[in-house]
Design an enzyme around this catalytic site. Structure first.
Site, PDB file in Angstrom:
ATOM      1  N   HIS A  68     -72.881 -71.368  33.500  1.00 29.33           N
ATOM      2  CA  HIS A  68     -72.133 -72.586  32.526  1.00 29.33           C
ATOM      3  C   HIS A  68     -71.350 -71.878  31.795  1.00 29.33           C
ATOM      4  O   HIS A  68     -71.914 -71.295  30.778  1.00 29.33           O
ATOM      5  CB  HIS A  68     -73.002 -73.667  32.307  1.00 29.33           C
ATOM      6  CG  HIS A  68     -73.335 -74.660  33.097  1.00 29.33           C
ATOM      7  ND1 HIS A  68     -73.861 -75.823  32.784  1.00 29.33           N
ATOM      8  CD2 HIS A  68     -73.428 -74.869  34.606  1.00 29.33           C
ATOM      9  CE1 HIS A  68     -73.953 -76.816  33.964  1.00 29.33           C
ATOM     10  NE2 HIS A  68     -73.880 -75.914  34.980  1.00 29.33           N
ATOM     11  N   TYR A 197     -74.234 -83.340  25.815  1.00 23.94           N
ATOM     12  CA  TYR A 197     -75.246 -83.826  24.560  1.00 23.94           C
ATOM     13  C   TYR A 197     -74.629 -85.085  23.936  1.00 23.94           C
ATOM     14  O   TYR A 197     -73.503 -84.766  23.592  1.00 23.94           O
ATOM     15  CB  TYR A 197     -75.287 -82.723  23.605  1.00 23.94           C
ATOM     16  CG  TYR A 197     -76.484 -81.534  24.164  1.00 23.94           C
ATOM     17  CD1 TYR A 197     -75.763 -80.564  24.991  1.00 23.94           C
ATOM     18  CD2 TYR A 197     -77.561 -81.480  23.735  1.00 23.94           C
ATOM     19  CE1 TYR A 197     -76.571 -79.554  25.342  1.00 23.94           C
ATOM     20  CE2 TYR A 197     -78.471 -80.557  24.485  1.00 23.94           C
ATOM     21  CZ  TYR A 197     -77.824 -79.392  25.106  1.00 23.94           C
ATOM     22  OH  TYR A 197     -78.661 -78.201  25.616  1.00 23.94           O
ATOM     23  N   PRO A 289     -86.569 -79.782  22.355  1.00 25.10           N
ATOM     24  CA  PRO A 289     -85.852 -78.931  23.354  1.00 25.10           C
ATOM     25  C   PRO A 289     -84.341 -79.189  23.137  1.00 25.10           C
ATOM     26  O   PRO A 289     -83.177 -78.707  24.086  1.00 25.10           O
ATOM     27  CB  PRO A 289     -86.030 -80.153  24.396  1.00 25.10           C
ATOM     28  CG  PRO A 289     -86.691 -81.196  23.904  1.00 25.10           C
ATOM     29  CD  PRO A 289     -87.174 -80.800  22.634  1.00 25.10           C
ATOM     30  N   LYS A 293     -84.206 -73.944  23.732  1.00 24.34           N
ATOM     31  CA  LYS A 293     -84.583 -72.405  23.278  1.00 24.34           C
ATOM     32  C   LYS A 293     -86.016 -72.147  23.699  1.00 24.34           C
ATOM     33  O   LYS A 293     -86.426 -70.962  23.469  1.00 24.34           O
ATOM     34  CB  LYS A 293     -84.555 -72.710  21.892  1.00 24.34           C
ATOM     35  CG  LYS A 293     -83.178 -72.484  21.332  1.00 24.34           C
ATOM     36  CD  LYS A 293     -82.676 -71.046  21.800  1.00 24.34           C
ATOM     37  CE  LYS A 293     -81.094 -71.041  21.498  1.00 24.34           C
ATOM     38  NZ  LYS A 293     -80.433 -70.933  22.823  1.00 24.34           N
ATOM     39  N   TYR A 381     -76.332 -70.845  21.040  1.00 24.02           N
ATOM     40  CA  TYR A 381     -76.674 -71.617  22.275  1.00 24.02           C
ATOM     41  C   TYR A 381     -76.963 -70.604  23.328  1.00 24.02           C
ATOM     42  O   TYR A 381     -77.783 -70.560  24.234  1.00 24.02           O
ATOM     43  CB  TYR A 381     -75.476 -72.679  22.642  1.00 24.02           C
ATOM     44  CG  TYR A 381     -75.958 -73.386  23.515  1.00 24.02           C
ATOM     45  CD1 TYR A 381     -76.853 -74.621  23.370  1.00 24.02           C
ATOM     46  CD2 TYR A 381     -75.712 -73.280  25.168  1.00 24.02           C
ATOM     47  CE1 TYR A 381     -77.334 -75.596  24.339  1.00 24.02           C
ATOM     48  CE2 TYR A 381     -76.089 -74.209  25.948  1.00 24.02           C
ATOM     49  CZ  TYR A 381     -77.038 -75.311  25.579  1.00 24.02           C
ATOM     50  OH  TYR A 381     -77.266 -75.986  26.571  1.00 24.02           O
TER      51      TYR A 381
HETATM   52  P1  RFL Z   1     -96.631 -72.997  29.099  1.00 21.02           P
HETATM   53  O1  RFL Z   1     -95.606 -73.138  29.985  1.00 21.02           O
HETATM   54  O2  RFL Z   1     -96.994 -74.098  28.445  1.00 21.02           O
HETATM   55  O3  RFL Z   1     -97.650 -72.310  29.858  1.00 21.02           O
HETATM   56  C1  RFL Z   1     -98.861 -72.054  29.230  1.00 21.02           C
HETATM   57  C2  RFL Z   1     -99.876 -71.782  30.498  1.00 21.02           C
HETATM   58  O4  RFL Z   1    -101.398 -71.589  30.024  1.00 21.02           O
HETATM   59  C3  RFL Z   1    -102.122 -72.360  30.538  1.00 21.02           C
HETATM   60  N1  RFL Z   1    -103.432 -72.936  29.673  1.00 21.02           N
HETATM   61  C4  RFL Z   1    -104.440 -72.196  29.935  1.00 21.02           C
HETATM   62  N2  RFL Z   1    -105.165 -71.232  30.761  1.00 21.02           N
HETATM   63  C5  RFL Z   1    -106.321 -70.826  30.463  1.00 21.02           C
HETATM   64  N3  RFL Z   1    -107.166 -71.347  29.644  1.00 21.02           N
HETATM   65  C6  RFL Z   1    -106.871 -72.159  28.799  1.00 21.02           C
HETATM   66  N4  RFL Z   1    -107.658 -72.699  27.750  1.00 21.02           N
HETATM   67  C7  RFL Z   1    -105.495 -72.585  28.867  1.00 21.02           C
HETATM   68  N5  RFL Z   1    -104.570 -73.518  28.089  1.00 21.02           N
HETATM   69  C8  RFL Z   1    -103.479 -73.464  28.854  1.00 21.02           C
HETATM   70  C9  RFL Z   1    -101.476 -73.911  30.961  1.00 21.02           C
HETATM   71  O5  RFL Z   1    -101.841 -74.363  32.136  1.00 21.02           O
HETATM   72  C10 RFL Z   1    -100.200 -73.213  31.056  1.00 21.02           C
HETATM   73  O6  RFL Z   1     -99.905 -72.659  32.531  1.00 21.02           O
HETATM   74  O7  RFL Z   1     -96.337 -72.081  27.853  1.00 21.02           O
HETATM   75  P2  RFL Z   1     -95.206 -70.534  27.934  1.00 21.02           P
HETATM   76  O8  RFL Z   1     -95.429 -69.696  29.201  1.00 21.02           O
HETATM   77  O9  RFL Z   1     -94.958 -70.080  26.646  1.00 21.02           O
HETATM   78  O10 RFL Z   1     -93.840 -71.373  28.270  1.00 21.02           O
HETATM   79  C11 RFL Z   1     -93.190 -72.089  27.270  1.00 21.02           C
HETATM   80  C12 RFL Z   1     -92.107 -73.151  28.162  1.00 21.02           C
HETATM   81  O11 RFL Z   1     -92.942 -73.666  29.069  1.00 21.02           O
HETATM   82  C13 RFL Z   1     -91.537 -74.250  26.861  1.00 21.02           C
HETATM   83  O12 RFL Z   1     -91.125 -73.650  25.765  1.00 21.02           O
HETATM   84  C14 RFL Z   1     -90.084 -74.712  27.669  1.00 21.02           C
HETATM   85  O13 RFL Z   1     -90.580 -75.605  28.563  1.00 21.02           O
HETATM   86  C15 RFL Z   1     -89.705 -75.603  26.511  1.00 21.02           C
HETATM   87  N6  RFL Z   1     -88.246 -76.309  27.076  1.00 21.02           N
HETATM   88  C16 RFL Z   1     -87.204 -75.873  27.228  1.00 21.02           C
HETATM   89  N7  RFL Z   1     -86.916 -74.488  27.038  1.00 21.02           N
HETATM   90  C17 RFL Z   1     -85.814 -73.798  27.079  1.00 21.02           C
HETATM   91  O14 RFL Z   1     -85.631 -72.436  26.862  1.00 21.02           O
HETATM   92  N8  RFL Z   1     -84.684 -74.520  27.675  1.00 21.02           N
HETATM   93  C18 RFL Z   1     -84.890 -76.051  28.135  1.00 21.02           C
HETATM   94  O15 RFL Z   1     -83.700 -76.402  28.578  1.00 21.02           O
HETATM   95  C19 RFL Z   1     -86.002 -76.252  27.691  1.00 21.02           C
HETATM   96  N9  RFL Z   1     -86.190 -77.673  28.100  1.00 21.02           N
HETATM   97  C20 RFL Z   1     -88.623 -77.696  27.464  1.00 21.02           C
HETATM   98  C21 RFL Z   1     -87.220 -78.559  28.050  1.00 21.02           C
HETATM   99  C22 RFL Z   1     -89.477 -78.402  27.115  1.00 21.02           C
HETATM  100  C23 RFL Z   1     -89.853 -79.692  27.496  1.00 21.02           C
HETATM  101  N10 RFL Z   1     -91.136 -80.475  27.518  1.00 21.02           N
HETATM  102  C24 RFL Z   1     -91.789 -81.340  28.589  1.00 21.02           C
HETATM  103  C25 RFL Z   1     -91.941 -80.036  26.463  1.00 21.02           C
HETATM  104  C26 RFL Z   1     -87.449 -79.686  28.114  1.00 21.02           C
HETATM  105  C27 RFL Z   1     -88.596 -80.437  28.053  1.00 21.02           C
HETATM  106  C28 RFL Z   1     -88.686 -81.867  28.467  1.00 21.02           C
HETATM  107  C1  PHB Z   2     -82.833 -79.360  30.989  1.00 19.32           C
HETATM  108  O1  PHB Z   2     -82.190 -79.359  31.938  1.00 19.32           O
HETATM  109  O2  PHB Z   2     -84.122 -79.602  31.056  1.00 19.32           O
HETATM  110  C2  PHB Z   2     -82.460 -79.282  29.608  1.00 19.32           C
HETATM  111  C3  PHB Z   2     -81.185 -78.877  29.355  1.00 19.32           C
HETATM  112  C4  PHB Z   2     -81.096 -78.675  27.845  1.00 19.32           C
HETATM  113  C5  PHB Z   2     -81.875 -78.923  27.024  1.00 19.32           C
HETATM  114  C6  PHB Z   2     -82.946 -79.487  27.033  1.00 19.32           C
HETATM  115  C7  PHB Z   2     -83.519 -79.495  28.663  1.00 19.32           C
HETATM  116  O3  PHB Z   2     -81.379 -78.635  25.851  1.00 19.32           O
END
Ligand code: RFL
Ligand code: PHB
Length: 386
Positions: A68, A197, A289, A293, A381
């Site tokens: 994109h 957005y 989110p 990031k 971004y």
């Molecule tokens: P994770 O993915 O939470 O993984 C942590 C892992 O540790 C395990 N765990 C344990 N294992 C053993 N013993 C324990 N006591 C434990 N406790 C936990 C868990 O089961 C899990 O498997 O952390 P990590 O690896 O640091 O990754 C971070 C990302 O997952 C997170 O920052 C992103 O998903 C945030 N996020 C977004 N980030 C982006 O860069 N671009 C995006 O577009 C974006 N969109 C989002 C998002 C997060 C969202 N939510 C649901 C919070 C959109 C949403 C809706």
């Molecule tokens: C997503 O596709 O889940 C998504 C994209 C952009 C954002 C957050 C989440 O800023």
């Protein structure tokens, strides 16, 4: 090396170390299927793509990821494009789901025969302030011990690593927002070829995607909202109402594959190193989110940490390990600022009143009319340099 957590941070760190011949065992609380079932991020910075490439896991991402070159801001019922490519000297983001990144890393790990203990229960951290740290955990009902040189706490916001550090040894910074995001995933073509957005009187909305046939949409909702209150029909009606008329007329609806509510929070822990324990990813920090990031910050932490560990194991230098916390935090705080700013500009805040809404509107109008302001958004971004 012992890594706690098989999310993107833990898996990517494991893979980068493995490529240099450094042995890393991962302990994960859940099953692999559970980890893959969590629908989360979708937007990858070029730096994250580069890191996944260095880990040797970019084949499917290159084939299926969507490049994109712009993002769209919609306010006052009109859409404005931010030209990421033109404003950043040619940089693009890649739309590729976190679940797919995770799957590719898991597959590479399995192919290399590296050890991951899924369903590792009651993981506890010991003696990381001394020279010989170890972990205890329960697997298949039996207690086990894992001795290691270092521990990487990659276990997310609700993990065990951060709470294992004495509170007096760390400082935390937090902001909780009074709303959440209600997300819906559906096998319908995206309403637009790029992300939109939306700042609407009744709240933020986001149109994203996972592929040309799978869409991901979000709506701002009250923090205490329950997903049961949102039928698919109610979601689609509300999304349509928040879009500009042209996009609204093109919206294709369909049954939800997944629907969930995520709370919004900003959070940072300092420092990131405690003796032989290093925190990385959501274990150390959370961003709302809105700036896309979270996953990208987890990747940049892993960049600094993997370089430091490789320097230690291969060259015998601890300089990178000493610098890890301050290097990673410098970038983390900039992403925290950007995510807070995007969140503040795009959401409806109940407490700011009519004055606050006019300020938001002025900021958006400035942003889409000033090349300088749009450049500031674009360069954040696509991701600041490592
Ligand atoms: P994770 O993915 O939470 O993984 C942590 C892992 O540790 C395990 N765990 C344990 N294992 C053993 N013993 C324990 N006591 C434990 N406790 C936990 C868990 O089961 C899990 O498997 O952390 P990590 O690896 O640091 O990754 C971070 C990302 O997952 C997170 O920052 C992103 O998903 C945030 N996020 C977004 N980030 C982006 O860069 N671009 C995006 O577009 C974006 N969109 C989002 C998002 C997060 C969202 N939510 C649901 C919070 C959109 C949403 C809706
Ligand atoms: C997503 O596709 O889940 C998504 C994209 C952009 C954002 C957050 C989440 O800023």
């Amino acid at each position: 090396m012992a890594i706690i957590g098989a999310g993107p941070a833990g898996l990517l760190l494991g893979q980068l170390l493995l490529r240099q011949g450094i042995d890393a065992v991962i302990l994960e609380r859940h099953t692999a299927a559970h980890v893959l079932g969590r629908i989360r991020a979708g937007v990858l910075e070029p730096g994250t793509v580069e890191l996944i490439t260095r880990a040797g896991c970019d084949r499917r991402l290159r084939a299926e990821g969507l490049l994109h070159g712009g993002v769209n801001l919609c306010f006052g019922g009109e859409r404005h494009r931010i030209d990421l490519v033109g404003l950043t000297g040619g940089k693009q983001v890649t739309v590729y789901g976190q679940t797919e990144v995770t799957r590719d890393l898991m597959d590479a790990r399995a192919a290399a025969g590296a050890v991951t203990h899924y369903e590792a229960e009651e993981v506890s951290l010991h003696d990381f302030d001394g020279p010989r740290p170890f972990l205890r955990f329960v697997r298949d009902g039996a207690e086990r011990t894992l001795h290691c040189e270092f521990i990487a706490g990659c276990d997310g916001f609700h993990g065990i690593s951060r709470p294992s550090v004495p509170e007096s040894a760390m400082e935390t910074f937090e902001r909780v927002y009074p709303f959440g995001w209600l997300g819906l995933l559906a096998d319908v073509p995206p309403v637009n070829e790029e992300l939109i957005y939306v700042n609407h009187e009744d709240g933020f909305a986001l149109c994203s995607m996972r592929s040309p046939t799978r869409s991901r949409y979000y709506l701002q909702c009250p923090a205490e909202e329950r997903v049961e209150n949102w039928s698919d029909e109610r979601f689609w009606d509300e999304l349509r109402r928040r879009l500009d008329p042209e996009a609204a007329s093109r919206l294709t609806t369909g049954p939800a594959l997944e629907k969930s509510i995520a709370p919004l929070r900003s959070f940072v822990t300092e420092p990131l190193r405690f003796g032989r324990l290093f925190l990385a990813g959501d274990a150390a920090h959370i961003v709302p989110p809105t700036g896309a990031k979270g996953l990208n910050l987890a990747a940049s932490d892993v960049h600094y940490l993997s370089e430091a560990l490789i320097e230690h194991f291969c060259d015998g230098s601890s300089a990178g390990l000493e610098a890890y916390s301050s290097r990673a935090l410098a970038r983390i705080w900039k992403a925290e600022r950007f995510s807070w700013w995007m969140t503040s500009m795009m959401h409806r805040f109940p407490e700011v009143g009519r004055f606050g809404r006019r300020i938001q509107r002025a900021e958006l109008e400035y942003l889409v009319s000033s090349r300088a302001a749009a450049t500031a958004l674009a360069e954040n971004y696509v991701g600041l340099p490592y």
